[in-house]
Design a protein around this motif. Structure first.
Motif, PDB file in Angstrom:
ATOM      1  N   LEU A 118      37.559  31.534  37.410  1.00  0.00           N
ATOM      2  CA  LEU A 118      37.308  32.965  37.235  1.00  0.00           C
ATOM      3  C   LEU A 118      36.022  33.427  37.901  1.00  0.00           C
ATOM      4  O   LEU A 118      35.606  34.575  37.710  1.00  0.00           O
ATOM      5  N   SER A 119      35.402  32.560  38.682  1.00  0.00           N
ATOM      6  CA  SER A 119      34.093  32.900  39.243  1.00  0.00           C
ATOM      7  C   SER A 119      34.169  34.109  40.183  1.00  0.00           C
ATOM      8  O   SER A 119      33.249  34.938  40.204  1.00  0.00           O
ATOM      9  N   GLU A 122      34.288  37.174  38.063  1.00  0.00           N
ATOM     10  CA  GLU A 122      32.981  37.420  37.432  1.00  0.00           C
ATOM     11  C   GLU A 122      31.997  38.035  38.422  1.00  0.00           C
ATOM     12  O   GLU A 122      31.255  38.958  38.075  1.00  0.00           O
ATOM     13  N   ARG A 123      31.995  37.538  39.655  1.00  0.00           N
ATOM     14  CA  ARG A 123      31.107  38.109  40.674  1.00  0.00           C
ATOM     15  C   ARG A 123      31.467  39.560  40.960  1.00  0.00           C
ATOM     16  O   ARG A 123      30.582  40.420  41.110  1.00  0.00           O
ATOM     17  N   ALA A 126      30.256  41.754  38.129  1.00  0.00           N
ATOM     18  CA  ALA A 126      28.797  41.879  38.207  1.00  0.00           C
ATOM     19  C   ALA A 126      28.389  42.820  39.343  1.00  0.00           C
ATOM     20  O   ALA A 126      27.491  43.665  39.181  1.00  0.00           O
ATOM     21  N   ASP A 193      36.655  44.334  33.360  1.00  0.00           N
ATOM     22  CA  ASP A 193      35.970  43.437  32.425  1.00  0.00           C
ATOM     23  C   ASP A 193      36.896  43.022  31.284  1.00  0.00           C
ATOM     24  O   ASP A 193      36.872  41.873  30.832  1.00  0.00           O
ATOM     25  N   LEU A 196      39.248  40.386  32.562  1.00  0.00           N
ATOM     26  CA  LEU A 196      38.495  39.139  32.689  1.00  0.00           C
ATOM     27  C   LEU A 196      38.331  38.459  31.336  1.00  0.00           C
ATOM     28  O   LEU A 196      38.526  37.244  31.211  1.00  0.00           O
ATOM     29  N   ASP A 197      38.000  39.218  30.300  1.00  0.00           N
ATOM     30  CA  ASP A 197      37.833  38.642  28.955  1.00  0.00           C
ATOM     31  C   ASP A 197      39.131  38.026  28.453  1.00  0.00           C
ATOM     32  O   ASP A 197      39.125  36.949  27.828  1.00  0.00           O
ATOM     33  N   ARG A 200      39.627  34.769  30.200  1.00  0.00           N
ATOM     34  CA  ARG A 200      38.714  33.769  29.639  1.00  0.00           C
ATOM     35  C   ARG A 200      39.284  33.194  28.345  1.00  0.00           C
ATOM     36  O   ARG A 200      39.130  32.001  28.061  1.00  0.00           O
TER      37      ARG A 200
END
Length: 230
Positions: A118-119, A122-123, A126, A193, A196-197, A200
């Motif tokens: 998931l990097s 995440e980037r 951000a 987001d 993404l959660d 995760r």
């Protein structure tokens, strides 16, 4: 015509050797221009100057024309006789077709992701938050595209990655129809987001449902904008 001898080796290719370097360079130039389109630097309808772009990139006119040809084939540019090369202006039908492809690929990527990396997501989130703080709405749109590129990349398929590069470059041309980029892009940052959660947490089913709703809403907004401008 290329003919193979009895060993299966094509003959007559020596004359094409000179094309290899030029084509490779043209593909790299096309990649640079594609990225610039996907980042919002070239607006729909803009005329691309062979002289200025060739000088900036340090490439020959023939190489640049080959790059233009490649991007025209990808539906990012259009050539108008006696006028030059222009960034393509997309239509309402293009929006519908782009989102048809996105729903098929991105939703499947999320549905089938197993212990995904998931990097990239995440980037992108951000970067989106940073763009929001700086009120850089074009950069926020770019971060949003990067988020979805990372979603498609969950398939771990180089062919899908290549396909989606063109899809997202076309998508950026569609985004320009929105007169207020902040109002369009900002709400989707929170939804990125949330997806993404869910990933995760390993809840692919809910992540896919959230993404499907997200894409439906974005398509509806863009189609409405096209309809309002027609």
């Amino acid at each position: 015509m290329v003919i193979a001898d009895n060993s299966g080796t094509p003959t007559g290719l020596a004359a094409d050797r000179g094309l290899l370097g030029r084509t490779s360079t043209a593909e790299r130039v096309a990649g640079v221009l594609r990225t610039r389109i996907s980042e919002g630097f070239f607006l729909p309808g803009a005329r691309l100057s062979e002289h200025d772009i060739g000088a900036a990139l340090g490439v020959s006119r023939n190489t640049l024309r080959e790059a233009f040809r490649l991007l025209t084939h990808e539906r990012l540019l259009s050539h108008e006789l006696n006028r030059g090369v222009f960034v393509r202006m997309l239509s309402r039908d293009d929006v519908v077709d782009l989102y048809r492809v996105r729903k098929l690929i991105e939703c499947a990527a999320v549905r089938n992701a197993v212990k995904p990396d998931l990097s990239g997501l995440e980037r992108a989130v951000a970067d989106g938050l940073l763009a929001e703080r700086r009120e850089g709405w074009r950069d926020l749109g770019t971060a949003n595209i990067h988020f979805h590129q990372a979603l498609a990349a969950l398939t771990a398929s180089p062919r899908i990655d290549e396909l989606m590069q063109g899809i997202f470059a076309e998508l950026r041309l569609v985004f320009h129809v929105m007169t207020n980029p902040r109002e369009f892009h900002q709400p989707y940052l929170l939804r990125n987001d949330e997806i993404l959660d869910l990933l995760r947490a390993g809840d692919n089913r809910r992540a896919e449902a959230a993404l499907a709703s997200y894409l439906d809403d974005a398509e509806r907004q863009l189609v409405s904008a096209f309809d309002a401008g027609s």
